[in-house]
Scaffold this active site. Structure first.
Site, mmCIF file in Angstrom:
data_model
loop_
_atom_site.group_PDB
_atom_site.id
_atom_site.type_symbol
_atom_site.label_atom_id
_atom_site.label_comp_id
_atom_site.label_asym_id
_atom_site.label_seq_id
_atom_site.Cartn_x
_atom_site.Cartn_y
_atom_site.Cartn_z
ATOM 1 C CE1 TYR A 34 -36.014 -8.132 -24.989
ATOM 2 C CE2 TYR A 34 -35.566 -8.950 -27.198
ATOM 3 C CZ TYR A 34 -35.583 -7.913 -26.289
ATOM 4 O OH TYR A 34 -35.187 -6.660 -26.683
ATOM 5 C CD GLN A 35 -42.144 -13.568 -22.778
ATOM 6 O OE1 GLN A 35 -41.905 -12.522 -22.171
ATOM 7 N NE2 GLN A 35 -43.201 -14.312 -22.506
#
Length: 336
Positions: free
Chosen positions: A61-62
């Site tokens: 995630y990111q």
């Protein structure tokens, strides 16, 4: 808030798991609709105050910034024993495959990086993000056993797999004295119910916790016709999952709105209250404080059998979408 055991584990978790994919540097990853660290902290603090003790993130995630934001907020606002943190690892990438990095080493490297991002010594639940068709299942299970034995993960879970894969992995682990998966994070909501065919009956029989993602179909089950959000407009992956079935799904979404209006509650509460009759703890994302209110209130809302039937009766079979569809094609390609 209500609490329950996570499958066969001794983890006591809130009936809602806060999904953290919406947290992270929007300029540093696959999503441009995520919220910054200040907003992340505000939402997590509010979630903790409302009894949510279960948080799910991932190294993907990111580019790790979700883990970083979430870890710092949890460390600042709660004692370590008062929350349950889950994170996930991806299959080996092409560079690792080319360099001969083993499945076991990949798992150890990934978890070490996640622990650094989180600022923690261990995670409560370490999740195999998606089935790795390039690595023997035995190698993955041994690698996961090693990190549990080392005290870096208390339990293991799996995401984006077929029921036969979960069964094969757990029976192998049981036969060889390794760690079994205690949870499955699959794609399951009112307009995507294919988990009910094989996965849900297997999990009920084996006491494996179901903690599905996309509980609100990336916002589709929480918005009235015509309403929109940044994610609804920008999330190409969600569009890939849902756009092909939009016409059939709209009929069910209309029924969610109908019940919400009749009961004087939000669509979020109705959609999640339905899912809570099926699973242990749905993973629900939040990018606003109001999103937390909706997920907490959903735990209190009890639907009648007639209302549940009303929500379910228009569902028609859906083709697999998202990661599961991609995995199926990948496996078929490998066989050929």
């Amino acid at each position: 808030m209500e609490y329950t055991k996570l499958g066969k584990s001794d983890l006591q978790v809130s009936r809602i798991c806060m999904g953290c994919m919406g947290f992270g540097d929007a300029a540093n990853g696959q999503h441009n609709w995520t919220v910054d660290e200040a907003t992340t902290r505000e939402i997590i603090k509010y979630g903790l105050a409302n009894g949510i003790n279960f948080y799910d993130t991932a190294i993907a995630y990111q580019n790790g910034t979700s883990e970083q934001y979430v870890g710092k907020a949890l460390r600042d606002f709660a004692k370590r024993e008062d929350y349950v943190i889950a994170t996930k690892f991806l299959p080996r990438n092409q560079e690792e495959l080319d360099n001969g990095v083993s499945g076991q080493q990949h798992i150890e490297n990934s978890l070490n990086k996640s622990l650094t991002n989180l600022g923690m010594d261990y995670v409560d639940l370490y999740i195999y993000h998606m089935w790795d068709y390039h690595t023997p299942m035995e190698e993955i299970m041994e690698g996961l056993y090693n990190v549990v034995k080392a005290g870096k993960a208390r339990y293991i879970g799996i995401s984006n797999c077929f029921a036969w894969q979960l069964a094969k992995a757990n029976f192998y682990a049981r036969e060889h004295g390794l760690t079994e998966f205690v949870s499955i994070q699959g794609h399951y909501n009112l307009i995507a119910r294919e988990e009910e065919r094989e996965m849900a009956p297997f999990c009920y029989d084996q006491n494996i916790a179901m903690t599905p993602y996309s509980s609100l179909a990336s916002g589709r089950l929480s918005k009235k016709p015509g309403e929109t959000t940044a994610r609804l407009e920008k999330d190409a992956y969600a569009k890939f999952k849902y756009d092909k079935t939009a016409a059939a799904d709209a009929l069910i979404i209309d029924r969610v709105l109908d019940i919400a209006n009749n009961k004087g509650v939000s669509m979020t509460e109705v959609a999640l209250a339905w899912l809570l009759t099926k699973v242990t703890a749905p993973v629900v994302g939040a990018t606003k404080l109001s999103h937390v209110d909706g997920m907490v209130k959903a735990v209190e809302l009890k639907l009648t059998e007639a209302e549940i039937n009303y929500l379910e009766e228009l569902y028609v079979p859906h083709a697999l979408a998202g990661v599961m569809a991609q995995n199926g094609k990948q496996k078929a390609g490998n066989v050929v």
